[in-house]
Motif scaffolding. Structure first.
Motif, short mmCIF file in Angstrom:
data_model
loop_
_atom_site.label_atom_id
_atom_site.label_comp_id
_atom_site.label_asym_id
_atom_site.label_seq_id
_atom_site.Cartn_x
_atom_site.Cartn_y
_atom_site.Cartn_z
N LEU A 187 0.72 -1.21 0.03
CA LEU A 187 0.08 -0.05 -0.11
C LEU A 187 0.88 1.10 0.02
O LEU A 187 1.87 1.49 1.10
CB LEU A 187 -1.04 0.04 1.33
N ASP A 188 0.82 1.98 -1.13
CA ASP A 188 1.63 3.09 -1.02
C ASP A 188 0.71 4.40 -1.02
O ASP A 188 -0.50 4.72 -1.69
CB ASP A 188 2.26 3.39 -2.53
N ILE A 189 1.14 4.97 0.44
CA ILE A 189 0.05 6.15 0.83
C ILE A 189 0.81 7.50 0.26
O ILE A 189 1.77 7.91 0.82
CB ILE A 189 -0.22 6.31 2.25
N LEU A 214 10.37 2.84 4.08
CA LEU A 214 10.59 4.15 3.31
C LEU A 214 10.21 4.10 1.84
O LEU A 214 10.76 3.12 1.07
CB LEU A 214 11.99 4.38 3.56
N GLN A 215 9.67 5.21 1.34
CA GLN A 215 9.14 5.26 -0.04
C GLN A 215 10.17 5.02 -1.17
O GLN A 215 10.22 4.24 -1.99
CB GLN A 215 8.32 6.50 -0.29
N CYS A 216 11.47 5.71 -0.67
CA CYS A 216 12.55 5.78 -1.79
C CYS A 216 13.30 4.47 -1.73
O CYS A 216 13.77 4.13 -2.84
CB CYS A 216 13.18 6.97 -1.77
N LEU A 239 15.81 9.71 -7.31
CA LEU A 239 14.91 10.78 -6.99
C LEU A 239 13.38 10.49 -7.45
O LEU A 239 13.09 10.58 -8.54
CB LEU A 239 15.60 12.21 -7.88
N ASP A 240 12.84 10.30 -6.42
CA ASP A 240 11.26 10.13 -6.41
C ASP A 240 10.54 11.31 -6.46
O ASP A 240 10.48 11.99 -5.33
CB ASP A 240 10.93 9.14 -5.60
N ILE A 241 10.14 12.01 -7.51
CA ILE A 241 9.37 13.47 -7.79
C ILE A 241 7.79 12.91 -7.64
O ILE A 241 7.46 12.71 -8.60
CB ILE A 241 9.82 14.02 -8.75
N ALA A 299 6.54 2.99 -9.09
CA ALA A 299 7.74 2.37 -8.57
C ALA A 299 7.66 2.10 -7.08
O ALA A 299 8.14 0.80 -6.81
CB ALA A 299 8.82 3.35 -8.84
N THR A 300 7.16 2.80 -6.30
CA THR A 300 6.96 2.60 -4.86
C THR A 300 6.16 1.42 -4.55
O THR A 300 6.50 0.36 -3.77
CB THR A 300 6.49 3.86 -4.12
N SER A 301 4.83 1.29 -5.13
CA SER A 301 4.02 0.27 -5.06
C SER A 301 4.54 -1.13 -5.41
O SER A 301 4.58 -1.95 -4.64
CB SER A 301 2.83 0.42 -5.90
MG LIG Z 1 4.97 8.66 -3.78
#
Ligand SMILES: [Mg+2]
Ligand SMILES: Nc1ncnc2c1ncn2[C@@H]1O[C@H](COP(=O)(O)OP(=O)(O)OP(=O)(O)O)[C@@H](O)[C@H]1O
Length: 400
Positions: free
Chosen positions: A9-11, A185-187, A207-209, A366-368
């Motif tokens: 789950l990516d919030i 952590l998301q990144c 770099l996750d923008i 990418a995060t999910s």
């Molecule tokens: Mg994000």
């Protein structure tokens, strides 16, 4: 590994995304269901209205469950925001037993020593990411198990987060009666879905923008070395367009996605585009230079901030593999070229290698996708008693 089902789950600040997958073999998995919902109740990656966030999580999970045709019980969840901090730390132990061969037990102990950092009472450790180990004060190795030594040093990147923010994430998930299997952590998740081992070895900055934040993580010699969260993302660009052209955020988002770019040459409408002014009659036309005049300075500013942080970190000259961009804003036309221009480093867009469904290759996921990969890896590590003993579980028990 008994449970073959795994969920992530990516919030995010703009969207919530749930993936349900079935683990096939090793790290191989197939996606069974995808569910997304617009995000609500989040500011710059942090939950500010738990009820709203929970209801959107519910919408996304239910969609993913309906597509997969099954119900899930537990889920790996992402964390981000300005409260996240990364510190490089060292730990050191003496190998006191007669047989000096290093086992997973000594590795755990040395890693545990890296957790002794100064921690404000409202912060907690969410990840200890091993970098390398030093045997007898001189031999640097990645995997010390089986080697003989009298001392073992460990270097790790220790990530801390606000306890309250972490708790809010757990509460928003658990109020829906799902168990939070772990927080990631998301990144870190994004990196797992997009970076190659060679890039992580040579030196690379991810770099996750996203919408609300830009998350930076530097990898070198196969370990994370630096993390930084910038409180600016793509929503700021949308905001600038809305303010600059006196229009609504919805229209501004349409303009950005439909015609926006970080460089000239992408705007294909000679005649310009029509913009409706908020609370005013009539429309007016804007041309390429007008839209570029708003987007370009903001993107440049974002990369200049990243450049400053990279230089400050001391890693700027060491990331020979350059920059990898993920997150929804990496889809902005010309952003790769703009990153290369401002940062002076080779840049690529970080697509995932998911082929089914094809849409999950998009860097916005990418995060999910990374949450599934991270979850599989962590479950394996935890299942292997040799690698993780009682003590490690004790200090990370809330998360894994
Ligand atoms: Mg994000
Ligand atoms: N094609 C596109 N061109 C430009 N920008 C885009 C495009 N598609 C999405 N975006 C932007 O990407 C951002 C959303 O990205 P993403 O879904 O990665 O963010 P998030 O994960 O919800 O937020 P965060 O990670 O910052 O908390 C929005 O600002 C959106 O306008």
């Amino acid at each position: 590994m008994k449970d073959k089902l795994i969920a992530g789950l990516d919030i995010g600040t703009t969207k919530i995304c749930v993936l349900i997958a079935r683990i096939k073999q090793g790290e191989d998995f197939e996606i069974l269901g995808v569910g997304t919902a617009p995000s609500q109740g989040l500011t710059k990656g942090v939950i500010t209205d738990i009820k709203k966030t929970s209801s959107m999580i519910k919408a996304a999970v239910r969609k993913a469950e309906a597509r997969a045709g099954l119900k899930i019980k537990r889920i790996w969840v992402s964390i981000a925001g300005g409260h996240i901090q990364g510190t490089n730390s060292q730990g050191f132990i003496k190998i006191e037993k007669e047989d000096k061969r290093i086992t997973s037990k000594e590795v755990e102990k040395a890693l545990e020593e890296t957790s002794h950092i100064i921690l404000p009472s409202d912060k907690e450790i969410i990840h200890i990411l091993p970098q390398e180990f030093v045997i007898n004060g001189q031999n640097e190795v990645k995997d010390p198990i089986g080697i003989t030594g009298t001392t073992l040093g460990a270097r790790a990147h220790v990530i801390t987060a606000s306890s309250n923010c972490r708790q809010d994430i757990e509460n928003s998930v658990e109020s829906l009666r799902y168990k939070c299997e772990g927080i990631t952590l998301q990144c870190l998740a994004s990196s797992m879905a997009t970076l190659s081992p060679d890039e992580e070895d040579l030196g690379v900055a991810l770099l996750d923008i996203g919408g609300g934040t830009t998350d930076l993580a530097v990898f070198l010699k196969k370990g994370m070395r630096f993390t930084y969260v910038l409180g600016v993302g793509g929503n700021q660009i949308t905001n600038d367009i809305a303010v600059g052209f006196h229009t609504t955020k919805v229209k501004a988002e349409e303009m950005k996605i439909g015609y926006g770019a970080a460089l000239p040459g992408y705007f294909k409408k000679e005649e310009g585009i029509e913009v409706e002014k908020v609370a005013e009659r009539g429309v007016y036309r804007i041309k390429e230079k007008d839209l570029l005049g708003v987007i370009q300075p903001r993107v440049e500013e974002m990369f200049e901030l990243v450049d400053k942080e990279l230089k400050k970190s001391g890693y700027k000259d060491l990331i020979t593999a350059g920059i990898v961009l993920t997150g929804g804003s990496s889809l902005l036309r010309g952003i790769k070229e703009k990153a290369e221009e401002v940062l002076g480093l080779p840049t690529r867009i970080g697509y995932t290698n998911i082929k089914d469904p094809q849409e999950l290759a998009n860097p916005i996921y990418a995060t999910s996708v990374g949450l599934i990969l991270y979850g599989i890896k962590r479950r394996k590590e935890l299942a292997s008693k040799a690698k993780f003993g009682v003590r490690v579980k004790k200090w990370l028990k809330d998360f894994f």
